[in-house]
Design a protein around this motif. Structure first.
Motif, PDB file in Angstrom:
ATOM      1  N   VAL A 137      16.087  -1.064   2.558  1.00  0.00           N
ATOM      2  CA  VAL A 137      15.483  -0.524   3.655  1.00  0.00           C
ATOM      3  C   VAL A 137      14.304   0.142   3.033  1.00  0.00           C
ATOM      4  O   VAL A 137      12.956   0.011   4.157  1.00  0.00           O
ATOM      5  N   GLY A 138      13.920   0.634   2.516  1.00  0.00           N
ATOM      6  CA  GLY A 138      12.805   1.377   1.779  1.00  0.00           C
ATOM      7  C   GLY A 138      11.667   0.038   1.921  1.00  0.00           C
ATOM      8  O   GLY A 138      10.586   0.334   2.127  1.00  0.00           O
ATOM      9  N   VAL A 139      11.935  -1.056   1.331  1.00  0.00           N
ATOM     10  CA  VAL A 139      10.821  -2.543   0.848  1.00  0.00           C
ATOM     11  C   VAL A 139      10.253  -2.876   2.543  1.00  0.00           C
ATOM     12  O   VAL A 139       9.278  -2.720   3.240  1.00  0.00           O
ATOM     13  N   ILE A 140      11.978  -2.770   3.476  1.00  0.00           N
ATOM     14  CA  ILE A 140      11.124  -3.294   4.647  1.00  0.00           C
ATOM     15  C   ILE A 140      10.377  -1.507   5.321  1.00  0.00           C
ATOM     16  O   ILE A 140       9.677  -2.613   6.265  1.00  0.00           O
ATOM     17  N   VAL A 141      10.748  -0.989   5.309  1.00  0.00           N
ATOM     18  CA  VAL A 141       9.596  -0.043   5.616  1.00  0.00           C
ATOM     19  C   VAL A 141       8.310   0.009   5.240  1.00  0.00           C
ATOM     20  O   VAL A 141       6.981   0.707   5.643  1.00  0.00           O
ATOM     21  N   ASN A 142       7.719  -0.088   4.311  1.00  0.00           N
ATOM     22  CA  ASN A 142       7.028  -0.479   2.942  1.00  0.00           C
ATOM     23  C   ASN A 142       6.474  -1.523   3.916  1.00  0.00           C
ATOM     24  O   ASN A 142       4.723  -1.814   4.117  1.00  0.00           O
ATOM     25  N   LEU A 143       6.515  -2.767   4.248  1.00  0.00           N
ATOM     26  CA  LEU A 143       6.491  -3.866   4.916  1.00  0.00           C
ATOM     27  C   LEU A 143       5.816  -3.206   6.225  1.00  0.00           C
ATOM     28  O   LEU A 143       4.467  -3.535   6.817  1.00  0.00           O
ATOM     29  N   ALA A 144       6.306  -2.087   7.293  1.00  0.00           N
ATOM     30  CA  ALA A 144       6.255  -1.515   8.385  1.00  0.00           C
ATOM     31  C   ALA A 144       4.326  -1.163   8.618  1.00  0.00           C
ATOM     32  O   ALA A 144       3.645  -1.341   9.212  1.00  0.00           O
ATOM     33  N   LEU A 145       4.168   0.014   7.668  1.00  0.00           N
ATOM     34  CA  LEU A 145       3.281   0.283   6.733  1.00  0.00           C
ATOM     35  C   LEU A 145       2.155  -1.027   6.896  1.00  0.00           C
ATOM     36  O   LEU A 145       1.030  -0.711   7.030  1.00  0.00           O
ATOM     37  N   PHE A 146       2.598  -1.787   5.547  1.00  0.00           N
ATOM     38  CA  PHE A 146       1.547  -3.223   5.116  1.00  0.00           C
ATOM     39  C   PHE A 146       0.849  -3.617   7.230  1.00  0.00           C
ATOM     40  O   PHE A 146      -0.043  -3.898   7.247  1.00  0.00           O
ATOM     41  N   PHE A 147       1.679  -3.695   8.000  1.00  0.00           N
ATOM     42  CA  PHE A 147       1.697  -4.013   9.166  1.00  0.00           C
ATOM     43  C   PHE A 147       0.354  -3.590   9.957  1.00  0.00           C
ATOM     44  O   PHE A 147      -0.401  -3.925  10.145  1.00  0.00           O
ATOM     45  N   GLY A 148       0.929  -1.810  10.282  1.00  0.00           N
ATOM     46  CA  GLY A 148       0.341  -1.489  10.485  1.00  0.00           C
ATOM     47  C   GLY A 148      -0.858  -1.024   9.848  1.00  0.00           C
ATOM     48  O   GLY A 148      -2.036  -0.851  11.254  1.00  0.00           O
ATOM     49  N   TYR A 149      -1.232  -0.927   8.689  1.00  0.00           N
ATOM     50  CA  TYR A 149      -2.868  -0.390   8.492  1.00  0.00           C
ATOM     51  C   TYR A 149      -3.887  -1.530   9.130  1.00  0.00           C
ATOM     52  O   TYR A 149      -4.678  -1.709   8.871  1.00  0.00           O
ATOM     53  N   HIS A 150      -3.049  -3.208   8.314  1.00  0.00           N
ATOM     54  CA  HIS A 150      -3.595  -4.225   8.500  1.00  0.00           C
ATOM     55  C   HIS A 150      -4.020  -4.001   9.972  1.00  0.00           C
ATOM     56  O   HIS A 150      -4.680  -5.318  10.799  1.00  0.00           O
ATOM     57  N   VAL A 151      -3.168  -3.690  11.215  1.00  0.00           N
ATOM     58  CA  VAL A 151      -2.994  -4.607  12.606  1.00  0.00           C
ATOM     59  C   VAL A 151      -3.945  -2.765  13.266  1.00  0.00           C
ATOM     60  O   VAL A 151      -4.758  -3.295  14.675  1.00  0.00           O
ATOM     61  N   TRP A 152      -3.911  -2.191  12.647  1.00  0.00           N
ATOM     62  CA  TRP A 152      -4.101  -0.309  13.829  1.00  0.00           C
ATOM     63  C   TRP A 152      -5.413  -0.122  13.186  1.00  0.00           C
ATOM     64  O   TRP A 152      -6.449   0.279  13.606  1.00  0.00           O
ATOM     65  N   TRP A 153      -5.928  -1.020  12.020  1.00  0.00           N
ATOM     66  CA  TRP A 153      -7.286  -0.375  10.980  1.00  0.00           C
ATOM     67  C   TRP A 153      -7.304  -1.731  10.583  1.00  0.00           C
ATOM     68  O   TRP A 153      -7.658  -2.186   8.962  1.00  0.00           O
ATOM     69  N   PRO A 154      -7.809  -2.847  11.691  1.00  0.00           N
ATOM     70  CA  PRO A 154      -8.591  -4.195  10.814  1.00  0.00           C
ATOM     71  C   PRO A 154      -9.603  -4.022   9.916  1.00  0.00           C
ATOM     72  O   PRO A 154      -9.745  -5.007   9.253  1.00  0.00           O
ATOM     73  N   SER A 155     -10.326  -3.117  10.236  1.00  0.00           N
ATOM     74  CA  SER A 155     -11.554  -3.379   9.350  1.00  0.00           C
ATOM     75  C   SER A 155     -11.832  -2.389   8.316  1.00  0.00           C
ATOM     76  O   SER A 155     -12.474  -1.965   7.124  1.00  0.00           O
ATOM     77  N   GLY A 156     -10.492  -1.742   7.731  1.00  0.00           N
ATOM     78  CA  GLY A 156     -10.142  -0.791   6.987  1.00  0.00           C
ATOM     79  C   GLY A 156     -11.273   0.687   7.689  1.00  0.00           C
ATOM     80  O   GLY A 156     -10.814   0.499   8.787  1.00  0.00           O
ATOM     81  N   PHE A 157     -11.078   1.446   6.870  1.00  0.00           N
ATOM     82  CA  PHE A 157     -11.843   3.110   7.055  1.00  0.00           C
ATOM     83  C   PHE A 157     -13.484   3.280   6.840  1.00  0.00           C
ATOM     84  O   PHE A 157     -13.732   4.201   6.273  1.00  0.00           O
TER      85      PHE A 157
END
Length: 458
Positions: free
Chosen positions: A389-409
């Motif tokens: 479950v903890g790993v899946i939450v990490n995966l969701a954050l991984f997706f979120g970062y690359h989708v919501w900040w496609p060019s990084g910070f």
């Protein structure tokens, strides 16, 4: 009629009627066509369809099978489908479930890979991806919530999930080590605090929620799922031949150094390293396919991952894209047959990647079926589910970062946000969490929305 005992409650007191092989066959085909969202989303779909809606298997038996698949190398969602298909309809049921889980994805990826490499940029596909990726982020979060709400029954299991998340997110601990640590904790926890590590929520709660299942908590293990050394030896021999014969033919016809043979060997090794799902093995695939063999470029590898994320089937099917591009660009059958070379490479790699998964289920399934009431086995697997479950939450954050900040910070956290992607994710989350919308409907609506917005922005 007694208003306190409505027909819907009565109808779920009895298990559903037996399921024929062909009824299951068409369901597995449907699942292969709608299994978006990576392993978390796919497991959520199977739980919704098989445990809650159809009641083919009880939640406790479902989680026990899932726990076993989690510790195997290979795609856990495809293995879970294979396991349940095998439990329902023997070996042919497992083969049908496992193959149909992969086959639609293989066909789709061959077509998309051909469009990608032959025609370059595909605006239609890019627009669809633009909407699907934010939706996938919401789907993964929903899957973490669904599995966590059923698996995390006490503070100890919540603690394991939290520690797992910190380990992989902040400390970059390899997933196999997280699984091993959780298994050890579960083993000792089952001895010193057995009530904390019982699988699932108990039959009473499951029955109250969904009703009796065809394969229920107390359903005897069917004859074909009983362990025997003779059956195990037979599976090992057949599995060895299914690997040796095609590998031997490749070596005899093409030679050891040929690209087809090297792909078969390389992805056999990759299949045995996929603990923790596709993301755990992607660095190995990247190093071999891009750096060592140079079957494709780094940019093509990233694009292939995007295709794998947004098509049905296991994410590890990105290997089919890798193989297709390698066979196509190297024109292994000559310049006039580049599609044939790419398609054959994709099929070969898929065979060698997924063969071990079937063998693990058919060989290990009987042993697992004899342990679903044995706390010495279920406690470690329960702890592993909590860690996942903890790993899946990490995966969701991984997706979120690359989708919501496609060019990084690069331009700042706020200014770099793709606000349209964020809004699509929020809309998908509302549809999933509040309105309990079907996953495939959310995917379809997000794809259309992404296409409209992407086209309008250009």
């Amino acid at each position: 009629m007694n208003p306190n005992n409505p027909p819907t409650a009565v109808s779920t007191e009895l298990p559903p009627p037996p399921v024929s092989f062909w009824q299951a066959f068409w369901f597995w085909l449907k699942l292969g066509l709608i299994s978006f969202g990576g392993p978390a989303g796919q497991i959520a779909i199977m739980h919704q369809e098989l445990v809650e809606r159809r009641r083919w298997i009880s939640e406790r038996r479902f989680l026990h099978a899932l726990n076993y698949c989690m510790v195997l190398p290979g795609p856990e969602a495809q293995q879970l489908a294979t396991y349940i298909g095998w439990l329902l309809h023997t070996t042919r049921g497992g083969i049908a479930a496992g193959v149909l889980f992969v086959l639609p994805s293989l066909v789709i990826l061959i077509v998309l890979s051909w469009l990608y490499i032959a025609f370059g940029d595909v605006p239609l596909v890019a627009g669809l991806f633009y909407g699907i990726k934010p939706a996938v982020t919401a789907i993964v979060l929903q899957a973490a919530h669904r599995i966590g709400s059923r698996a995390l029954k006490n503070n100890l299991l919540w603690g394991i999930a939290g520690a797992s998340f910190v380990a992989i997110f902040a400390l970059n601990v390899p997933f196999p080590l997280i699984v091993a640590a959780a298994a050890v904790l579960g083993y000792w926890g089952g001895k010193f605090a057995p009530d904390k590590f019982k699988t699932g929520g108990g039959h009473g709660k499951t029955g109250a929620s969904y009703g009796a299942a065809l394969i229920d908590d107390d359903t005897p293990t069917p004859a074909h799922a009983m362990f025997s050394w003779a059956r195990l030896l037979k599976i090992i021999v057949i599995g060895a031949l299914l690997w040796l014969v095609p590998m031997g033919l490749l070596m005899a016809y093409f030679g050891w150094q040929h690209t087809f043979t090297q792909m078969a060997w390389f992805f056999t090794k990759a299949a045995l390293l996929t603990f923790g799902g596709a993301y755990a093995v992607l660095p190995y695939v990247y190093q071999g396919a891009v750096m060592d063999y140079q079957w494709l470029t780094p940019t093509q590898m990233i694009d292939g991952l995007a295709l794998g994320e947004t098509t049905p089937g296991p994410l590890i099917m990105v290997v089919a894209f890798v193989a297709f591009i390698g066979g196509y660009t190297q024109a292994l059958f000559g310049p006039e047959s580049v599609f044939l070379a790419g398609a054959l490479a994709a099929c070969l790699v898929t065979w060698f990647t997924f063969l071990p998964s079937f063998l693990f289920i058919f060989a290990g399934g009987p042993l697992i079926e004899t342990t679903h009431n044995d706390l010495n086995f279920t406690a470690p697997l329960t702890a592993i589910t909590a860690a996942v479950v903890g790993v899946i939450v990490n995966l969701a954050l991984f997706f979120g970062y690359h989708v919501w900040w496609p060019s990084g910070f690069a331009g700042g956290i706020v200014s770099s946000v793709d606000w349209i992607a964020v809004l699509i994710s929020i809309a998908a989350a509302i549809a999933l969490f509040k309105y309990k919308s079907n996953v495939i409907h959310v995917i379809a609506a997000s794809a259309v929305l992404g296409l409209i917005l992407k086209t309008g922005l250009q």
